[in-house]
Design a protein around this motif. Structure first.
Motif, PDB file in Angstrom:
ATOM      1  N   ALA A  22       3.184   6.046  -6.041  1.00 25.86           N
ATOM      2  CA  ALA A  22       1.831   5.538  -5.798  1.00 25.86           C
ATOM      3  C   ALA A  22       1.245   6.128  -4.526  1.00 25.86           C
ATOM      4  O   ALA A  22       0.064   6.450  -4.452  1.00 25.86           O
ATOM      5  CB  ALA A  22       1.856   4.012  -5.707  1.00 25.86           C
ATOM      6  N   LEU A 205      -0.122  -0.645  -8.377  1.00 28.98           N
ATOM      7  CA  LEU A 205       0.076   0.143  -9.585  1.00 28.98           C
ATOM      8  C   LEU A 205      -1.012  -0.135 -10.611  1.00 28.98           C
ATOM      9  O   LEU A 205      -1.473   0.768 -11.314  1.00 28.98           O
ATOM     10  CB  LEU A 205       1.453  -0.170 -10.179  1.00 28.98           C
ATOM     11  CG  LEU A 205       2.654   0.186  -9.289  1.00 28.98           C
ATOM     12  CD1 LEU A 205       3.949  -0.277  -9.937  1.00 28.98           C
ATOM     13  CD2 LEU A 205       2.693   1.677  -9.011  1.00 28.98           C
ATOM     14  N   GLU A 208      -4.078   1.706  -9.438  1.00 30.77           N
ATOM     15  CA  GLU A 208      -3.908   3.148  -9.598  1.00 30.77           C
ATOM     16  C   GLU A 208      -4.207   3.589 -11.026  1.00 30.77           C
ATOM     17  O   GLU A 208      -4.673   4.703 -11.261  1.00 30.77           O
ATOM     18  CB  GLU A 208      -2.479   3.540  -9.204  1.00 30.77           C
ATOM     19  CG  GLU A 208      -2.188   5.021  -9.302  1.00 30.77           C
ATOM     20  CD  GLU A 208      -3.105   5.855  -8.432  1.00 30.77           C
ATOM     21  OE1 GLU A 208      -3.415   6.994  -8.839  1.00 30.77           O
ATOM     22  OE2 GLU A 208      -3.523   5.373  -7.363  1.00 30.77           O
TER      23      GLU A 208
END
Length: 387
Positions: A22, A205, A208
């Protein structure tokens, strides 16, 4: 000590395996456009955050060095990178909060797409700091058994603390404080230390992958974060509100109440401020060549504000955590003929019931009456528990 399990290699390895990808993704192309003819507002924000963060780092390093020197004077000389004694270890851990918060905030000002990862780093530090703060309050009070012996005997609203005070503010909520009440508060803090980093990582996450804010997964993660944060802040405020005034009354040279607020302020400016700004900033930042998305523009603003606030907190830390006789009394030095400072408190924090050990029957809560720099009541641990 409590929360040492957070540093287990297995858990750390899993977190790193998830964070590094990430982190790498958020670095890609983050600055390729905002540094192309940046507006004067951005230049001023970069300069301001750099100065504020740099000043906070210098002040924090100076303060940490002073505490290390004071601990070494008492005989804790195994090395600064190993241990400086229980008291100095807890103090220095809390004093690194302005350092890590200011550096991470400055990074997100220069690279706003890193806001999620920097927030993850801050939540890791904060989640561990909650229990470190409670442990320090116990140490300054002469140990958990000494504080338990001085708990209020009359019924009080034990659980009446923000942000859940509306649930426990009623007259029927009055009760006499018990060990089970303290365990409930401690559990509320500990669950946050384990769950908050994992849920924050899931949020990173999820972001993202560019999921919309009204996506079911995004809402679920937000609700879970709320469900772990609210009880933790309630448990910390309730426990600190119960113990800190007692410590400050027995040892008026320790700003125990202020220490709790010092830790709490990091949550306010590190998380709540970020949420408020994300809701308040409605538009993108547009120039002739590029447009900065609204959420990244809000990240830059919150980073700048956080840098300035952390500079103030770094200065405040010098006052709340003195490195003189008040925090490190020389009467507990190696040549004083007494036990090392906070021997009893350290054993109790690690699960030893010292009142059951005959060797500790005549050991005062603070080692001696003046070993912690204050005139405390002459009560032995064994006797206090029988009163």
């Amino acid at each position: 000590m409590a929360n040492m399990w957070l540093c287990k290699p297995a858990l750390t390895g899993v977190l790193l395996q998830l964070v590094v990808p990430a982190l790498a993704a958020e670095f890609q192309g983050a600055w390729e456009f905002i540094y192309d003819e940046p507006p004067w507002v951005f230049v001023a924000m970069w300069a301001g955050s750099a100065v504020a963060a740099g000043s906070a780092v210098l002040i924090s390093v100076y303060t940490l060095n002073k505490h290390a020197q004071a601990a070494e004077r008492l005989g804790f000389t195994r090395g600064r990178l190993i241990s400086l004694g229980i008291r100095a270890d807890l103090v220095t851990f809390l004093l690194t909060m302005p350092l890590s918060y200011s550096v991470s905030a400055a990074i997100q000002v220069f690279n706003p797409s890193m806001g999620g990862v920097m927030g993850f780093i801050r939540i890791l530090h904060f989640s561990a700091s909650l229990f470190k703060c409670v442990s320090l309050i116990n140490v300054l009070g002469g140990g958990s058994e000494n504080l338990r012996a001085t708990l209020p005997k009359e019924p009080i609203k034990v659980f009446n603390a923000p942000p859940l005070c509306c649930l426990f503010c009623w007259p029927c909520c009055k009760r006499r404080v018990s060990r089970e009440d303290l365990r409930i508060m401690v559990f509320a803090i500990r669950q946050f230390a384990f769950l908050a980093p994992l849920l924050t990582l899931l949020d990173i996450l999820n972001t993202e992958r560019r999921r919309p804010e009204d996506d079911a997964r995004s809402i679920s993660v937000l609700v879970l974060i709320l469900c772990t944060t609210m009880p933790a802040m309630w448990g910390f405020n309730a426990l600190n509100g119960l113990l800190a005034p007692m410590v400050q009354e027995l040892h008026n040279e320790h700003a125990a109440v202020g220490i709790g607020k010092f830790v709490n302020l990091h949550m306010v400016v590190g998380k709540i401020l970020d949420i408020v700004l994300r809701l308040a900033v409605k538009e993108n930042y547009d120039t002739r060549k590029w447009s900065l998305p609204q959420n990244e523009w809000a990240t830059m603003i919150s980073g700048l504000v956080l840098c300035v606030v952390e500079l103030i907190l770094a200065l405040l830390g010098m006052r709340l955590f003195p490195w003189d006789e008040r925090m490190y009394p020389t009467s507990c030095s190696k040549s004083g003929g007494e036990f090392p400072l906070d021997t009893l408190a350290l054993l109790q924090l690690n699960g030893v019931r010292t009142e059951e050990w005959k060797v500790f029957e005549n050991l005062k809560p603070g080692n001696t009456a003046s070993s912690d720099g204050a005139q405390v009541q002459q009560v032995t641990v064994g006797k206090a528990l029988t009163d």
